[in-house]
Design a protein around this motif. Structure first.
Motif, PDB file in Angstrom:
ATOM      1  N   LYS A 142      29.300  27.548 -42.139  1.00  0.00           N
ATOM      2  CA  LYS A 142      28.124  28.423 -41.973  1.00  0.00           C
ATOM      3  C   LYS A 142      28.431  29.790 -42.557  1.00  0.00           C
ATOM      4  CE  LYS A 142      24.843  27.717 -38.274  1.00  0.00           C
ATOM      5  NZ  LYS A 142      23.993  27.261 -39.341  1.00  0.00           N
ATOM      6  N   PRO A 143      27.636  30.241 -43.504  1.00  0.00           N
ATOM      7  CA  PRO A 143      27.924  31.560 -44.067  1.00  0.00           C
ATOM      8  C   PRO A 143      27.620  32.663 -43.059  1.00  0.00           C
ATOM      9  CG  PRO A 143      25.923  30.654 -45.022  1.00  0.00           C
ATOM     10  CD  PRO A 143      26.511  29.577 -44.174  1.00  0.00           C
ATOM     11  N   ARG A 144      28.486  33.656 -43.014  1.00  0.00           N
ATOM     12  CA  ARG A 144      28.265  34.798 -42.134  1.00  0.00           C
ATOM     13  C   ARG A 144      27.947  36.048 -42.940  1.00  0.00           C
ATOM     14  NH1 ARG A 144      26.628  32.346 -37.934  1.00  0.00           N
ATOM     15  NH2 ARG A 144      28.193  31.171 -36.800  1.00  0.00           N
ATOM     16  N   LEU A 145      28.399  36.047 -44.170  1.00  0.00           N
ATOM     17  CA  LEU A 145      28.075  37.151 -45.076  1.00  0.00           C
ATOM     18  C   LEU A 145      28.244  36.589 -46.483  1.00  0.00           C
ATOM     19  CD1 LEU A 145      27.626  40.304 -45.349  1.00  0.00           C
ATOM     20  CD2 LEU A 145      30.041  40.430 -45.776  1.00  0.00           C
ATOM     21  N   ALA A 146      27.276  36.840 -47.333  1.00  0.00           N
ATOM     22  CA  ALA A 146      27.404  36.339 -48.701  1.00  0.00           C
ATOM     23  C   ALA A 146      26.862  37.384 -49.641  1.00  0.00           C
ATOM     24  CB  ALA A 146      26.631  35.036 -48.864  1.00  0.00           C
ATOM     25  N   ILE A 204      27.989  28.162 -52.249  1.00  0.00           N
ATOM     26  CA  ILE A 204      28.668  28.290 -50.957  1.00  0.00           C
ATOM     27  C   ILE A 204      29.082  26.916 -50.442  1.00  0.00           C
ATOM     28  CG2 ILE A 204      28.311  28.938 -48.546  1.00  0.00           C
ATOM     29  CD1 ILE A 204      26.656  31.274 -49.536  1.00  0.00           C
ATOM     30  N   LEU A 260      32.000  36.480 -33.322  1.00  0.00           N
ATOM     31  CA  LEU A 260      30.755  36.934 -32.697  1.00  0.00           C
ATOM     32  C   LEU A 260      30.381  38.342 -33.159  1.00  0.00           C
ATOM     33  CD1 LEU A 260      30.566  35.744 -29.008  1.00  0.00           C
ATOM     34  CD2 LEU A 260      29.141  35.152 -30.972  1.00  0.00           C
ATOM     35  N   VAL A 290      28.825  38.005 -36.403  1.00  0.00           N
ATOM     36  CA  VAL A 290      27.485  37.423 -36.333  1.00  0.00           C
ATOM     37  C   VAL A 290      26.465  38.476 -35.931  1.00  0.00           C
ATOM     38  CG1 VAL A 290      26.052  35.788 -35.075  1.00  0.00           C
ATOM     39  CG2 VAL A 290      28.322  35.117 -35.838  1.00  0.00           C
ATOM     40  N   PHE A 291      26.811  39.278 -34.914  1.00  0.00           N
ATOM     41  CA  PHE A 291      25.811  40.205 -34.372  1.00  0.00           C
ATOM     42  C   PHE A 291      25.721  41.516 -35.130  1.00  0.00           C
ATOM     43  CE2 PHE A 291      26.327  37.568 -30.500  1.00  0.00           C
ATOM     44  CZ  PHE A 291      25.016  37.134 -30.470  1.00  0.00           C
ATOM     45  N   TYR A 304      25.604  42.057 -38.500  1.00  0.00           N
ATOM     46  CA  TYR A 304      25.449  41.703 -39.916  1.00  0.00           C
ATOM     47  C   TYR A 304      25.288  42.930 -40.811  1.00  0.00           C
ATOM     48  CZ  TYR A 304      23.184  40.007 -44.132  1.00  0.00           C
ATOM     49  OH  TYR A 304      22.854  39.756 -45.427  1.00  0.00           O
ATOM     50  N   SER A 305      24.393  43.833 -40.418  1.00  0.00           N
ATOM     51  CA  SER A 305      24.104  44.937 -41.349  1.00  0.00           C
ATOM     52  C   SER A 305      25.256  45.923 -41.414  1.00  0.00           C
ATOM     53  CB  SER A 305      22.808  45.636 -40.981  1.00  0.00           C
ATOM     54  OG  SER A 305      22.860  46.080 -39.662  1.00  0.00           O
ATOM     55  N   GLN A 363      27.730  44.522 -43.712  1.00  0.00           N
ATOM     56  CA  GLN A 363      27.269  44.682 -45.083  1.00  0.00           C
ATOM     57  C   GLN A 363      27.580  46.087 -45.605  1.00  0.00           C
ATOM     58  OE1 GLN A 363      23.078  44.003 -45.568  1.00  0.00           O
ATOM     59  NE2 GLN A 363      23.498  42.496 -47.153  1.00  0.00           N
ATOM     60  N   SER A 364      27.346  47.085 -44.756  1.00  0.00           N
ATOM     61  CA  SER A 364      27.607  48.428 -45.273  1.00  0.00           C
ATOM     62  C   SER A 364      29.101  48.685 -45.448  1.00  0.00           C
ATOM     63  CB  SER A 364      26.945  49.499 -44.409  1.00  0.00           C
ATOM     64  OG  SER A 364      27.022  49.200 -43.067  1.00  0.00           O
ATOM     65  N   ASP A 415      29.853  47.208 -48.745  1.00  0.00           N
ATOM     66  CA  ASP A 415      29.307  48.021 -49.835  1.00  0.00           C
ATOM     67  C   ASP A 415      30.136  49.269 -50.093  1.00  0.00           C
ATOM     68  OD1 ASP A 415      27.366  46.212 -50.225  1.00  0.00           O
ATOM     69  OD2 ASP A 415      25.768  47.332 -49.236  1.00  0.00           O
TER      70      ASP A 415
END
Lengths: 165, 938
Positions: free
Chosen positions: A13-17, A32, A106, A109-110, A112-113, A116-117, A120
């Motif tokens: 299961k992807p968690r970040l792509a 993936i 976990l 999972v919770f 995500y954003s 992502q930052s 980045d």
């Protein structure tokens, strides 16, 4: 150039792509899947490199690291150093660890954003721009502050508009 | 109006709610996603930006991790990114970077928003815009936003400048003329004391140089300084990557960097940097012996390391060395061979590649044996990898390394027998190719082919059909080398061949025909006729068997010979009898062959496959023809027969002539060599053909309309019923008979088979069990033998003229984008150099830390030369160039709005001019580069 960063769990299961050259979603899913198929075939205690040209085309290499229930996968080309990429995964995970204190699946999972930052800040348009987790943390805190501030302001016009009515 | 939006906002599910929902849902993932998408659909249309942005955030989450299409949301993304609030703006930007690409229709709408955000005082908002630009910039975006990115390249905020540097790569790629504006400032950043800036800018140059290294040779002094001064491993790795490219182009660069690179290699504790040093040395500096020795010793350290990663990289480095210095591999052969059994697939294939690098005429036998035995022990994937690389190594350059073709052909047979062998196609090609090229290998080829064909087990393995096809062809084509054609016919017609696909079966049948023709032809040649020996032939044979030719000289016909008083009657009678006896045997065997063929082929007359049907008819027709002669054998009436026979004989001879014509390999350029006959116009309009064919029915596309009809009618009724009937009575008895005769080919008895089965463990008998033995064996075989003692000389391999094996490699480096980019870089570097000179004073300070003597002297040396070049060039590039000069300077000096507009206009016009001029200049530039570049490097 880094071409893709994928975080997925051991069930695939992807968690970040994140793909740094545009791929349509169907292609992303296929990539993936094939990465996971290849990874799950690999034994423990073998090298962290994997043949990737059959999946991502010529001049692509793949480094992955397996932490508990997660795979961290970086795909890159010949202008990156393999061991440096391995270190970069370490930097990424360390930063996550600092951010969430003993990071586990976990958290990822919770948040995500936030994750992502963080990514980045480290990788920008496929290039490694930051390798110090301290610097990344600084930037992330600033961004969180900014977001919180802008959200706080956001309530005021509503409240005023509402009360006025 | 506002109340529904407040309701939406208050009760909207956030991303966090969505994620939690995913974990709690009971309705199944896809149902949950479509439910969530419905919500998003509604929410994203909201006029409230907060609601919209949260919906968009959820959408981009689903798009990224659950592969939901989000291209429809492009306009909503733009709305969010133009929000004044950072959190909403960020969501918008993330979605844009994620989902936009060159063809997104609304892309043009974001230019202004990006420009605004690039000029934002908040570094994070500007950072978002840069990030977006770095991931999705198009030609238009890059062109329009170049001035803004240029401004940020000089920003005092380190994180922002860093991102601007990162974004410039994509801008350059998309809009090469941006180089004219930004290149100088980018190069200046190489002097930055901040390691983060340096790292970013070196990274950008590394990317640029990897595409076109030659353009960046003039910057070698700057890079050199970084190589010597920097302490940051990330920076050093990237710099080494750049130098690996440059040193390959320019030997003087190589000479300069050898020492610093070795120094880093010795000093560093970081494995990544050390490995990069090794890679640089082995790929670009292998002419420097001391450096190479150091690198090799470091490689050995890596190979001996416990860490699988380092071992893998060590092998990888070895394979780079192997291209030039084979001895390094031989020195480390033991580790290489042991790695063939490593648990890690990467390490295995890397070491396989190394073994392949050292393969040669003298060791190919041993290496193949060792590798195949490894292959049998390892998993199917790796086994096939081994087979594949053996095949390509041995066939390289027309089997250059193969001396003993009998051995090689048997090796091919052995490979075919390996279970899971998936290289059938390649083996097939080589079997045929060797047959055509190597005359001396044909008898062994027939032998190997026979063994493969005769084994019924192979017929159940679809992945081997390619090989079987080749072997069947070989048996038909080179049947004269066979010791027992009958056996071949039986093998080709065994019952299980019905499992083959029609086209391969057609090859089988064609081979049967060829073998049959050959048998008849050799019979005729030996015995004269099928039914009765013609006098002429008899005489020949008799005179062969008895040397007393004179005794038979008067015999005209047999009867007359019998009556002849002159000759010793008894002797002649005995000879005649034994002759007749042997001849009858031959006739019998021929007849039995025919019977076998007829039996096997008759059922095929009902097939729907044209290829099979046609070939079956051919064979049966020939048999029919022969059979007409047979009954006459009992009543010899030679007079009437001899004429007919003569005709049969003629026919068979001509058929044999047709099939024994040798097929040779065809050159890749064969077609080009055929001269087009005069008067032939290939492109002529084919309208006349339409006129001719116009009156034909459309269904006449098939060339046999009547036949088709017939088949149509028959298909469903007649043949079907016949096929149904056949197995019940006729063919059952045939099968029983066949089984009696050819019990050998039927499955139950195959256990007692003389022939090795496909997966026969015995075929691997010679494999030593212990890995240690293998290592020893391999070590011996890898070591170069001084005198390879072969009993046989290498047979001639047919080779066509002008190296047919080398395909004409079309070098289409038509990557116009990069060409454009490198051209502009050329231009800019030539422009900036004179400026360098003028601003030398300012730069002197920064360069104070350069090792003395290296730079100053260089500048002195260079200047006159450069002057000369400049003056020489000015003739060609006068007016276009002037504008090119001005622009960067203007950008440097002025920064107010007005000048910016003016500059933009200027650069547009200039860009257009440039395009026209570039073509003229290009030839010029190419001619000059070799002289001009090295000057910077000494």
């Amino acid at each position: 150039m880094i071409r893709a960063v994928i975080v997925m769990n051991t069930q695939g299961k992807p968690r970040l792509a994140k793909f740094y050259d545009y791929q349509p979603v169907e292609k992303q899913q296929e990539l993936i899947r094939s990465v996971f198929a290849a990874l799950s075939n690999r034994a423990e205690n073998v090298s962290n490199f994997m043949e990737a040209e059959s999946i991502f085309g010529p001049d692509s290499r793949l480094v992955y690291k397996h932490y508990a229930t997660l795979y961290f996968v970086f795909v890159f080309d010949s202008s990156e150093n393999e061991l440096a990429m391995l270190d970069l995964i370490q930097v990424f995970v360390e930063t996550l660890d600092k951010c969430f204190r003993n990071v586990c699946e976990l958290d990822i999972v919770f948040n995500y954003s936030k994750m992502q930052s963080i990514l980045d800040e480290i990788i920008f348009g496929g290039q490694v721009l930051e390798t110090s987790s301290v610097e990344v943390m600084k930037a992330i805190e600033e961004i969180s502050k900014l977001e919180a501030a802008s959200n706080a302001i956001s309530l005021i016009p509503y409240a005023s508009g509402w009360s006025r009515r | 109006m506002s109340s529904p939006s407040i309701m939406e906002t208050l009760f909207q599910r956030t991303l966090e709610d969505l994620i939690k929902g995913f974990r709690l849902q009971l309705i199944g993932e896809s149902a949950f996603i479509s439910k969530a998408m419905e919500e998003i659909w509604k929410e994203i249309k909201s006029t409230n930006l907060q609601t919209k942005s949260i919906a968009l955030q959820k959408l981009s989450y689903l798009g990224s991790l659950y592969f939901v299409d989000m291209s429809w949301s492009a306009f909503h993304c733009i709305e969010c990114m133009s929000s004044p609030r950072f959190s909403q703006k960020r969501i918008g930007y993330v979605a844009v970077s994620q989902s936009f690409y060159d063809e997104t229709p609304v892309l043009l709408l974001i230019t202004n928003q990006l420009r605004k955000d690039l000029g934002n005082v908040n570094e994070f908002e500007a950072g978002l815009a840069l990030d977006c630009l770095a991931s999705i910039a198009t030609v238009d975006l890059a062109r329009d936003l170049t001035p803004n990115v240029f401004k940020l390249l000089g920003s005092s905020k380190i994180p922002l400048r860093k991102k601007a540097i990162g974004a410039i790569l994509r801008v350059f790629e998309k809009y090469p003329d941006a180089v004219r504006v930004c290149f100088k400032r980018l190069v200046e950043n190489l002097d930055s004391p901040d390691s983060r800036i340096l790292s970013a800018v070196v990274g950008v140059f590394c990317e640029l140089a990897s595409r076109d290294p030659r353009s960046y040779l003039p910057l070698a002094p700057e890079f050199y300084r970084v190589l010597v001064d920097s302490k940051n491993n990330w920076v050093l790795i990237k710099i080494l990557k750049i130098f690996a490219k440059l040193a390959a182009l320019e030997p003087r660069v190589a000479k300069r960097i050898v020492e610093p690179v070795c120094e880093h290699m010795r000093r560093t504790g970081a494995k990544s940097l050390m490995f990069e040093c090794i890679r640089t040395v082995v790929s670009s500096l292998s002419d420097y012996e001391a450096a190479l020795k150091l690198a090799v010793s470091k490689i050995r350290e890596l190979l001996g390391d416990e860490d699988a990663n380092l071992k893998y990289l060590g092998l990888h480095a070895l394979s780079v060395v192997a291209r030039k210095q084979l001895w390094v591999v031989l020195e480390n052969q033991e580790i290489v061979i042991k790695s063939l059994m490593d648990a890690d697939a990467n390490i295995r294939s890397e070491s396989l590649r190394l073994v392949m690098a050292v393969i040669s005429r003298s060791n190919v036998l041993d290496i193949s044996r060792v590798l195949l035995s490894y292959g049998l022990k390892s998993d199917p994937g790796f086994c096939n990898e081994i087979i594949g690389s053996l095949l390509s190594a041995c066939s390289h350059n027309l089997y250059e390394i193969v001396i003993d073709f009998d051995w090689y052909v048997s090796l091919l047979g052995e490979m075919s027998r390996i279970p899971h062998c998936q290289k059938g196609e390649e083996i097939k090609n080589q079997l045929i190719d060797i047959g055509m090229r190597v005359r001396d290998a044909r008898s062994q080829l027939i032998c190997v082919s026979r063994n493969l064909l005769i084994d019924p087990a192979f017929l159940g393995k679809p992945y081997l059909y390619g090989i079987l096809c080749a072997t069947a062809w070989v048996c038909g084509e080179y049947v004269e080398f066979s010791t027992n054609p009958t056996e071949l016919v039986e093998a080709l017609l065994q019952p299980r061949t019905s499992m083959l696909p029609p086209l391969i079966r057609a090859v089988y049948l064609q081979s049967v025909l060829k073998i049959l023709i050959f048998c008849m032809y050799s019979h005729f040649q030996k015995w004269g006729s099928i039914s009765f020996p013609s006098s002429h032939n008899l005489e020949g044979v008799l005179s062969e068997s008895i040397s007393k030719g004179t005794a038979l000289e008067s015999s005209d016909t047999l009867t007359s010979a019998q009556d002849d008083v002159f000759n010793p009657r008894k002797l002649r009678e005995r000879i005649r009898l034994s002759f007749l006896l042997r001849r009858t045997d031959s006739v019998k065997s021929l007849l039995s062959n025919c019977c076998v063929i007829e039996l096997a082929l008759e059922p095929l007359l009902g097939t729907h496959e044209v290829e099979i049907l046609e070939r079956t008819r051919n064979v049966l027709g020939l048999i029919e023809l022969i059979k007409q002669q047979i009954p006459d054998q009992l009543f010899p009436e030679e007079e009437s027969l001899s004429r007919e026979e003569l005709e049969v004989w003629k026919l068979i001879r001509s058929m044999n002539d047709a099939s024994c014509e040798e097929l040779g390999p065809v050159s890749f350029t064969a077609q080009e060599k055929i001269r087009i006959p005069e008067g032939l116009v290939l492109e002529e309009n084919l309208r006349e053909l339409d006129l001719i064919c116009g009156n034909l029915q459309p269904r006449s596309l098939s060339f046999f309309p009547q036949r088709e009809e017939r088949v149509d009618e028959w298909h469903d009724s007649e043949w079907r019923s016949r096929e149904d009937l056949e197995p019940s009575n006729e063919s059952m008895s045939l099968l029983v008979e066949h089984r009696k005769r050819h019990g050998l080919y039927y499955l139950p008895s195959s256990a007692s088979n003389d022939y090795p089965l496909a997966n026969d463990p015995r075929s691997g008998e010679h494999v030593p069990d212990e890995t240690e033995d293998l290592v020893r064996l391999a070590a011996q075989s890898l070591a170069p033998k001084k005198k390879p003692n072969y009993s046989k000389p290498r047979p001639a391999v047919v080779r066509l003229d002008e190296g047919e094996a080398t395909f004409p490699v079309v070098s289409n480096r038509s990557n116009s984008k990069y060409d454009l980019l490198s051209e502009v870089v050329h231009d800019v570097l030539q422009e900036t150099n004179p400026m360098d000179k003028s601003s030398q004073k300012g730069k002197e300070k920064v360069r104070g830390d350069i090792p003395p003597g290296s730079k100053e002297n260089l500048q002195d040396l260079v200047d006159p030369r450069r002057e000369k070049l400049g003056s020489g060039k000015s003739k060609h590039r006068s007016h276009g160039k002037d504008r090119g000069h001005k622009i960067p300077q203007k950008v440097d000096g002025e920064k107010d709005e007005n000048s910016e507009r003016a500059r933009k206009k200027g650069s547009h016009r200039h860009g257009r001019n440039k395009m026209r001029q570039r073509a003229e200049e290009q030839a010029d530039l190419l001619a000059q580069t070799p002289d001009q570049i090295p000057d910077f490097l000494l």
